[in-house]
Motif scaffolding. Structure first.
Motif, PDB file in Angstrom:
ATOM      1  N   GLU A 102      -4.321   0.676  -3.889  1.00  0.00           N
ATOM      2  CA  GLU A 102      -3.896   0.209  -2.566  1.00  0.00           C
ATOM      3  C   GLU A 102      -4.030  -1.308  -2.554  1.00  0.00           C
ATOM      4  OE1 GLU A 102      -4.551   1.441   2.159  1.00  0.00           O
ATOM      5  OE2 GLU A 102      -5.828   2.277   0.582  1.00  0.00           O
ATOM      6  N   VAL A 121      -0.638  -3.498   5.177  1.00  0.00           N
ATOM      7  CA  VAL A 121      -0.553  -2.786   3.905  1.00  0.00           C
ATOM      8  C   VAL A 121       0.567  -3.406   3.075  1.00  0.00           C
ATOM      9  CG1 VAL A 121      -0.088  -0.574   2.795  1.00  0.00           C
ATOM     10  CG2 VAL A 121      -1.423  -0.660   4.911  1.00  0.00           C
ATOM     11  N   THR A 128       2.567   2.782  -1.474  1.00  0.00           N
ATOM     12  CA  THR A 128       1.289   2.072  -1.386  1.00  0.00           C
ATOM     13  C   THR A 128       0.549   2.039  -2.726  1.00  0.00           C
ATOM     14  OG1 THR A 128       0.187   4.102  -0.660  1.00  0.00           O
ATOM     15  CG2 THR A 128       1.008   2.614   1.053  1.00  0.00           C
ATOM     16  N   LYS A 129       0.870   2.975  -3.595  1.00  0.00           N
ATOM     17  CA  LYS A 129       0.318   2.980  -4.951  1.00  0.00           C
ATOM     18  C   LYS A 129       1.369   2.420  -5.893  1.00  0.00           C
ATOM     19  CE  LYS A 129      -2.906   6.870  -4.491  1.00  0.00           C
ATOM     20  NZ  LYS A 129      -2.805   6.980  -3.019  1.00  0.00           N
TER      21      LYS A 129
END
Length: 426
Positions: A102, A121, A128-129
């Motif tokens: 992350e 984010v 997100t990965k």
């Protein structure tokens, strides 16, 4: 190339080039890759990737060889601002991919704190990965968080798996915080350790409408800011960025401490990284080159086992190649003279860093830089920083204390020595 643009470039190549001309050049030299896009991406900050080294080298790496289930929080200072940005991660010198669990970005507060309400984010291809490929960079999706010029951005990266760290930037001059577990969204990192090296993060690109391009400073520890105060943004490129920010001209610091001109050292030689660190930069308009003192000073010390100094021709050939590469890409290149270093590191295990023979070679190199005509302009850092009563030494008020690296006041003087002209102002 249109004749008007060609004539303009020639007109700019004067002995006393001012960086005010960069604003004019930026309006005339169009990057075809950018001209059809609505977004105006340019680098606002960079830290040139280096390979790590083993315990037998004279200086420590300053980072653990492996991180696992840990979060790294790092702070960068922008040079120009914009409406959104991208983060570039580098895995250039690693032979295995790196998994990112992350990543978050936020406006930086004091220490490892972030400003409340600014956390975002960071995604990569909408996810997100992500995986940073072996030997390659990874560029994030745009982050919709406006950044001001000369503002501080906090970047947090979580590494869930055992991750060997083989690509880094040794002399970051900014405290990074490493804590256990996934703390990417935390207001403050519960840090198990700190370092002033850079890990993974190599660049921040910014969408800056009406930007006038980028000036890249490439060199060694003097450009990297080795003698500057930690966490204070007092490297000479930092001071230059402050002067140019109001004119929407980015300044990127591509210095690597220990860098050399024709040979690899604490990073690959300048000719091998010039394409990555300078020519490949979106919106690059000019480069300030200050490198060569390590080629002269290292022989006969624990850094280099042999005692033979490089020839003057080996150094000048290297400068000519970098100038040729810059001019082939329509970049203006300013050459900086090598600064005084008598007394440097005396009384340390690096005794012999300075010798009269090395000083004689430095003087020959500087004479060539001043008179060869290889560069579009010369910035005489030697004349600026030397002690008039003892020209082989740094002026005490500019000396960081090691007689090699300028301190904060010296770095400010270096930035101010580049004539900005009335078009840009101070």
């Amino acid at each position: 190339m249109p004749h008007l643009v060609r004539r303009t470039i020639v007109a700019l190549a004067t002995k006393r080039l001012t960086l005010a001309a960069l604003a004019l050049a930026a309006t005339l030299i169009v990057n075809p890759a950018m001209s059809g896009e609505k977004q105006d991406w340019v680098g606002t900050w960079t830290a040139s990737p280096q390979p790590t080294w083993g315990p037998d080298f004279a200086l420590p790496v300053k980072i653990a060889p492996k991180l696992e289930n840990q979060t790294i929080r790092q702070t960068i200072r922008t040079s120009i601002g914009g409406k959104q940005f991208r983060i570039v991660l580098s895995n250039e010198y690693t032979n295995a991919p790196i998994q990112i669990g992350e990543a978050h970005a936020a406006i930086a507060g004091e220490g490892s704190k972030i400003v409340a309400g600014t956390d975002h984010v960071v995604t990569f291809g909408g996810q997100t990965k992500a995986i940073v490929p072996a030997g390659a960079p990874l560029v994030s999706d745009p982050v919709d968080l406006p950044l001001d010029a000369l503002s501080h951005l906090s970047i947090s990266i979580y590494l869930p798996r055992a991750t060997p760290i083989s690509t880094f930037h040794w002399d970051g001059k900014q405290t990074a915080y490493i804590g256990d577990g996934n703390q990417t969204a935390s207001d403050t990192i519960a840090a198990a350790q700190t370092t002033d090296a850079r890990i993974l993060v190599s660049e921040v690109l910014i969408d800056a409408p009406a930007n006038h391009g980028a000036v890249i400073a490439i060199g060694d520890s003097i450009t990297d800011g080795n003698g500057a105060t930690l966490d204070a943004d007092n490297r000479w490129p930092d001071f230059l960025a402050k002067r140019l920010a109001s004119n929407h001209i980015a300044v990127l610091n591509a210095g690597i401490s220990g860098a050399r001109l024709p040979d690899d050292a604490m990073g690959v030689k300048a000719s091998a990284r010039f394409d990555r660190d300078v020519l490949a930069q979106p919106g690059a308009k000019a480069v300030v080159l200050l490198i060569g003192i390590n080629d002269i000073s290292w022989p006969g010390t624990p850094f280099v086992s042999g005692k033979s100094l490089p020839s003057l021709a080996a150094l000048t050939d290297g400068y000519l190649q970098l100038a040729a590469q810059a001019h082939a890409h329509n970049l203006i290149i300013l050459g900086g003279t090598l600064t005084p270093f008598e007394g440097a590191l005396s009384g340390t295990p690096l005794e012999g860093y300075y010798t009269p023979e090395k000083e004689a070679l430095r003087q020959k190199v500087n004479d060539w830089i001043r008179t060869s005509g290889a560069f579009d302009a010369v910035v005489d850092f030697d004349a600026l920083l030397r002690d008039p009563a003892h020209p082989a030494r740094l002026l005490p008020e500019f000396d960081s204390g090691d007689h090699l690296h300028p301190g904060d006041k010296g770095n400010r003087a270096m930035a101010e020595a580049i004539d900005l002209g009335q078009r840009i102002g101070n």
